[in-house]
Design an enzyme around this catalytic site. Structure first.
Site, PDB file in Angstrom:
ATOM      1  N   LEU A  22       0.846  -1.057  -0.069  1.00 28.28           N
ATOM      2  CA  LEU A  22      -0.051   0.016  -0.108  1.00 28.28           C
ATOM      3  C   LEU A  22       0.821   1.223  -0.082  1.00 28.28           C
ATOM      4  O   LEU A  22       0.352   2.392  -0.521  1.00 28.28           O
ATOM      5  CB  LEU A  22      -0.980   0.006   1.328  1.00 28.28           C
ATOM      6  CG  LEU A  22      -2.179  -1.277   1.498  1.00 28.28           C
ATOM      7  CD1 LEU A  22      -2.664  -1.049   2.739  1.00 28.28           C
ATOM      8  CD2 LEU A  22      -2.796  -1.111   0.098  1.00 28.28           C
ATOM      9  N   GLY A  23       1.953   1.214   0.617  1.00 26.80           N
ATOM     10  CA  GLY A  23       2.962   2.393   0.418  1.00 26.80           C
ATOM     11  C   GLY A  23       4.136   1.874   1.254  1.00 26.80           C
ATOM     12  O   GLY A  23       4.619   0.981   1.656  1.00 26.80           O
ATOM     13  N   ARG A  24       5.039   2.967   0.692  1.00 22.34           N
ATOM     14  CA  ARG A  24       6.649   2.704   1.270  1.00 22.34           C
ATOM     15  C   ARG A  24       7.205   4.059   1.712  1.00 22.34           C
ATOM     16  O   ARG A  24       6.757   5.082   1.643  1.00 22.34           O
ATOM     17  CB  ARG A  24       7.676   2.616   0.115  1.00 22.34           C
ATOM     18  CG  ARG A  24       7.088   1.096  -0.590  1.00 22.34           C
ATOM     19  CD  ARG A  24       8.145   0.880  -1.580  1.00 22.34           C
ATOM     20  NE  ARG A  24       7.788  -0.565  -2.169  1.00 22.34           N
ATOM     21  CZ  ARG A  24       8.358  -1.770  -1.866  1.00 22.34           C
ATOM     22  NH1 ARG A  24       9.285  -1.663  -0.649  1.00 22.34           N
ATOM     23  NH2 ARG A  24       8.161  -3.044  -2.245  1.00 22.34           N
ATOM     24  N   GLY A  25       8.074   3.888   2.983  1.00 23.71           N
ATOM     25  CA  GLY A  25       8.836   4.658   3.434  1.00 23.71           C
ATOM     26  C   GLY A  25      10.379   4.539   3.392  1.00 23.71           C
ATOM     27  O   GLY A  25      10.882   3.613   2.655  1.00 23.71           O
ATOM     28  N   HIS A  26      10.992   5.392   4.370  1.00 24.27           N
ATOM     29  CA  HIS A  26      12.528   5.253   4.413  1.00 24.27           C
ATOM     30  C   HIS A  26      12.947   3.866   4.998  1.00 24.27           C
ATOM     31  O   HIS A  26      13.816   3.269   4.401  1.00 24.27           O
ATOM     32  CB  HIS A  26      13.072   6.262   5.101  1.00 24.27           C
ATOM     33  CG  HIS A  26      12.940   7.687   4.640  1.00 24.27           C
ATOM     34  ND1 HIS A  26      13.753   7.903   3.296  1.00 24.27           N
ATOM     35  CD2 HIS A  26      12.192   8.637   4.751  1.00 24.27           C
ATOM     36  CE1 HIS A  26      13.285   9.293   3.034  1.00 24.27           C
ATOM     37  NE2 HIS A  26      12.506   9.787   4.114  1.00 24.27           N
ATOM     38  N   ALA A  28      10.594   1.543   6.137  1.00 22.49           N
ATOM     39  CA  ALA A  28       9.321   0.759   6.259  1.00 22.49           C
ATOM     40  C   ALA A  28       8.355   0.412   5.061  1.00 22.49           C
ATOM     41  O   ALA A  28       8.538   1.366   4.005  1.00 22.49           O
ATOM     42  CB  ALA A  28       8.304   0.952   7.323  1.00 22.49           C
ATOM     43  N   VAL A  30       4.318  -0.591   3.989  1.00 21.90           N
ATOM     44  CA  VAL A  30       2.807  -0.729   4.532  1.00 21.90           C
ATOM     45  C   VAL A  30       2.191  -1.805   3.608  1.00 21.90           C
ATOM     46  O   VAL A  30       2.134  -1.507   2.361  1.00 21.90           O
ATOM     47  CB  VAL A  30       1.998   0.350   4.816  1.00 21.90           C
ATOM     48  CG1 VAL A  30       0.584   0.165   5.061  1.00 21.90           C
ATOM     49  CG2 VAL A  30       2.883   1.342   5.658  1.00 21.90           C
ATOM     50  N   LYS A  45       2.378  -2.712   8.869  1.00 21.99           N
ATOM     51  CA  LYS A  45       3.253  -1.854   8.700  1.00 21.99           C
ATOM     52  C   LYS A  45       4.546  -2.767   9.218  1.00 21.99           C
ATOM     53  O   LYS A  45       4.971  -3.197  10.137  1.00 21.99           O
ATOM     54  CB  LYS A  45       3.330  -0.631   9.708  1.00 21.99           C
ATOM     55  CG  LYS A  45       4.547   0.204   9.262  1.00 21.99           C
ATOM     56  CD  LYS A  45       4.178   1.451  10.148  1.00 21.99           C
ATOM     57  CE  LYS A  45       5.313   2.803   9.601  1.00 21.99           C
ATOM     58  NZ  LYS A  45       5.137   3.979  10.381  1.00 21.99           N
ATOM     59  N   ASP A 139       3.778  15.490  13.528  1.00 24.80           N
ATOM     60  CA  ASP A 139       3.801  14.974  12.071  1.00 24.80           C
ATOM     61  C   ASP A 139       2.291  15.205  11.467  1.00 24.80           C
ATOM     62  O   ASP A 139       2.189  14.533  10.618  1.00 24.80           O
ATOM     63  CB  ASP A 139       4.638  13.779  11.866  1.00 24.80           C
ATOM     64  CG  ASP A 139       4.962  13.800  10.595  1.00 24.80           C
ATOM     65  OD1 ASP A 139       5.042  14.762   9.624  1.00 24.80           O
ATOM     66  OD2 ASP A 139       5.096  12.559   9.791  1.00 24.80           O
TER      67      ASP A 139
END
Length: 746
Positions: A22-26, A28, A30, A45, A139
């Site tokens: 569903l999504g990406r971070g630095h 992690a 999801v 996550k 945030d």
């Protein structure tokens, strides 16, 4: 936790099935996942701990602690934490509507203020809850606000930069996103924790009503300059109240910014529910919000599913664990609450128009009689012959658009005799008058050809007792015009294999309801059916004049006699044998000829049918006796039209007699009417005709009335009979004006 510490291989210890990203971070990613035991969808996550330094690891566990602390309907729920050697899995509530940033980008000029006010109030409500627990988010941005369309809510997520704070004590960590961060954080100074969230709230509100961020330049340096100078422009389309609230929050000096209390009490936010989520218990923030019955039911399911024993489940809930036990419990609990909420919404949103549409779709095959309609009928139904009321048809508005003529004028109800107990007193023909045209009708087909003949003046008829029964499921393809209207017995849930039962146990009679129909209404039904036709073998031109004459003689004496013929379930279809002899029997069976009395065709198998009529000239199938038909029996004076009531009441007599173990429907020794032919118990057929004088005309009136009352006191049994009602040879009382108007009731 040893069982949870497995490597990531598409499943997490067999507890969750991982699906698409569903999504990406630095650090992690999801993923969409499904809880194996409950089947509920969740967001997982997945954080790679090998890429985290000491500071990032501290932020990670701080996020977990804060998410465990905050449990609010406008905050994405943390169900479970699975910690392995290399990864940390956070099992989160799944949003179904995307994030607010994408939603805002679809509206170039922003949302209308009413919608923006609705969403912003929910965000303020969630932040106010966090601050009361001394948790600062740090945030806040549209990307961290998730839509839950099915619940009609927005919820905060991503507490990766959140932290605990003490009132009056400042924080020093610089974190957040540039376009949404307060100036004091960007400068690296100490800052007051609640004030930085207030600044971010101002940026979110600006984006909601304007469609773009207040501080967004070509590069980060210019953006930083605009933030430090607090320069932004509110479009003129924004209302003064909204503009004032934005200005109160986007203040360079933290001490001059509005507090959460001032924001919540601002005039622009008045008149809106701060959190519609508080009306529901989804997500469930505490197991104590469940009833004892629901709580025990969930625990029992978990025990049976080998999740854990009862003591372990209770201990995990009481100590507020975030393991697989508590995750399973809350996912099951929220499913129960969600189903309950959906039922309530469906109940509230059920409109009369939707009910009408469903009613029309089922009209040609199944005609339901709601319990609410009993007040509109002229006779009180028997207590055991009720029809269960469907909630979709509970309102009186169900009838609007489907009924336009009445069974009884409400002004005439007082003229009806009082009903004492289960007995129904005989109503003389003069006690009822034609129905008023303004009253709603119980059964009426909405067709133009029927509407055209409503202006015909009804002719007064004697009171008629009508037995109605729902149609068999095997007859659902019957056309609308041929759907039965009056003088019929319907059965619900009847199947073809029911006729293979023992002869002493006829098919189950599910529900019966006895009502008295208005003479005017009955007459109109038959008159309309003339124009519709029923696939008859008789042309309307042959009998139209005679039928009109017979309708003018309805108030005169009519010859009625009662004859009963046995009809087995194995009886063949109409015209299966013989030369157009109508309904016939196999050889050796008791066949019944359905040709007209005047034109007797070959009945059934001819010589083989013990119950068939003598053979004669070949007749057409399903022929009715017309007024000009000759009869072998001489015509003579007969009882009044009120005897029609007795004829139909005999149906109840047959039903009641089924309760007894006797071999016969009517005791041959006690038969009051010599014209009633005693037969063995089976499926029966009733014919009303006028072959000759009947001894019923000489019956003692007292005994006759007593017989009627006793008939109506007999309880209906769980058996059925088949009744075929044919009109009389001369009067056509039970038929439409068209020749082939036999009322076949199977």
């Amino acid at each position: 936790m040893a069982g949870f510490k497995r490597g990531y291989d598409g499943k997490i210890a067999g507890l969750y099935d991982l699906d698409k990203t569903l999504g990406r971070g630095h650090f992690a990613v999801v993923k969409l996942a499904r809880h194996v035991f409950t089947g509920e969808k969740v967001a997982v996550k997945v954080i790679d701990k090998t890429k985290l330094d000491t500071l990032a690891t501290g932020h990670l566990f701080q996020e977990v602690r804060c998410m465990k602390l905050v449990q609010h309907p406008n905050i994405v729920r943390l169900y479970e934490v699975i910690d392995t050697q290399t990864k940390l899995y956070l099992i989160l509530e799944l949003g179904d509507g995307g994030d607010m940033f994408d939603y805002i980008m679809k509206h170039e000029e922003g949302l209308n203020e009413d919608l923006a006010k609705k969403y912003f109030a929910q965000i303020v409500h969630a932040i106010s809850y966090c601050h009361k627990l001394h948790v600062v988010h740090r945030d806040l941005k549209p990307e961290n606000v998730v839509f839950f369309e099915k619940q009609g809510l927005v919820k905060l997520t991503d507490f990766g930069f959140s932290n605990k704070f003490q009132p009056g004590k400042k924080l020093t960590t610089s974190c957040g996103s540039l376009a949404y961060s307060a100036p004091e954080i960007l400068l690296g100074d100490e800052y007051d924790a609640p004030a930085v969230d207030i600044w971010s709230l101002g940026v979110i509100l600006f984006m909601l009503v304007c469609g773009q961020p207040p501080f967004q330049e070509a590069n980060d340096s210019e953006t930083l300059t605009m933030i430090m100078d607090c320069k932004y422009t509110v479009p003129p389309r924004v209302s003064a109240g909204c503009r004032d609230l934005i200005t109160r929050m986007l203040q360079r000096d933290p001490k001059r910014r509005a507090s959460l209390e001032e924001i919540e009490s601002h005039p622009w936010l008045q008149g809106v529910d701060p959190s519609p989520a508080t009306k529901y218990n989804i997500p469930l923030v505490s197991y104590k919000n469940l009833s004892e019955e629901e709580h025990n039911s969930i625990i029992q399911r978990m025990v049976l599913g080998d999740i854990a024993d009862r003591d372990a489940i209770v201990e995990a809930l009481e100590t507020n664990r975030y393991n697989h036990i508590t995750a399973t419990y809350f996912l099951l609990a929220e499913r129960i609450l969600r189903e309950k909420q959906e039922k309530e919404i469906q109940t509230r949103s059920a409109s009369p128009s939707n009910i009408k549409a469903q009613f029309r779709q089922s009209w040609p095959t199944k005609i339901d009689v709601p319990q609410d309609l009993e007040d509109d009928l002229t006779a009180t139904p028997l207590s055991h012959a009720t029809v269960p009321q469907s909630p979709a048809r509970a309102g009186d508005s169900v009838l609007n658009g489907h009924r336009s003529k009445g069974l009884c004028d409400p002004a005439k109800k007082d003229e009806l005799p009082e009903l004492a107990g289960p007995a129904l007193s005989t109503v003389p023909p003069a006690s009822l008058k034609p129905a008023a045209s303004g009253r709603k009708c119980l059964f009426r087909v909405e067709e133009d050809e029927e509407e055209d003949e409503e202006d015909k003046k009804p002719v007064s008829l004697s009171t008629q007792v009508v037995l109605r029964r729902k149609p068999s499921v095997t007859n659902r393809l019957t056309s609308r015009k041929s759907a039965p209207v009056l003088n019929q017995i319907f059965e619900e849930g009847e199947s073809d294999d029911e006729f293979d039962m023992d002869e002493n146990l006829p098919p189950k009679l599910s529900r019966l309801k006895m009502n008295i129909a208005s003479p005017g209404t009955v007459h109109k039904r038959y008159h309309r059916r003339k124009s519709q036709g029923r696939g008859s073998s008789c042309s309307s031109s042959e009998t139209s004049d005679d039928d009109s004459e017979s309708r003018r003689r309805l108030d005169k004496d009519s010859g009625l006699a009662y004859s009963w013929h046995r009809r087995d379930s194995s009886e063949g279809p109409p015209g299966s044998e013989g030369d157009g002899g109508g309904q016939s029997k196999p050889s050796g069976g008791g066949g019944v000829d359905k040709a007209s009395p005047g034109e007797q065709g070959t009945g059934g198998s001819g010589q083989g049918g013990s119950g068939g009529t003598p053979s004669g000239t070949a007749g057409s199938s399903r022929r009715c006796a017309g007024p000009d038909s000759s009869s072998s029996s001489p015509a003579s004076a007969a009882p009044r039209g009120a005897e029609l009531v007795q004829s139909l009441k005999l149906v109840s007599l047959c039903l009641g007699s089924q309760l007894h173990g006797a071999k016969y429907i009517l005791d041959p020794q006690k038969a009051l009417l010599s014209s009633v032919k005693v037969q063995e118990r089976s499926t029966w057929k009733m014919c009303i005709s006028a072959p000759g004088p009947g001894p019923s005309a000489d019956l003692d009136p007292v005994r006759t009335k007593k017989l009627r009352n006793n008939v109506l006191q007999l309880p209906l049994c769980e058996k059925t009979i088949s009744v075929n009602i044919q009109r009389s040879r001369k009067e056509g009382l039970l038929c439409a004006s068209s020749p082939a108007s036999c009322c076949h009731v199977i």
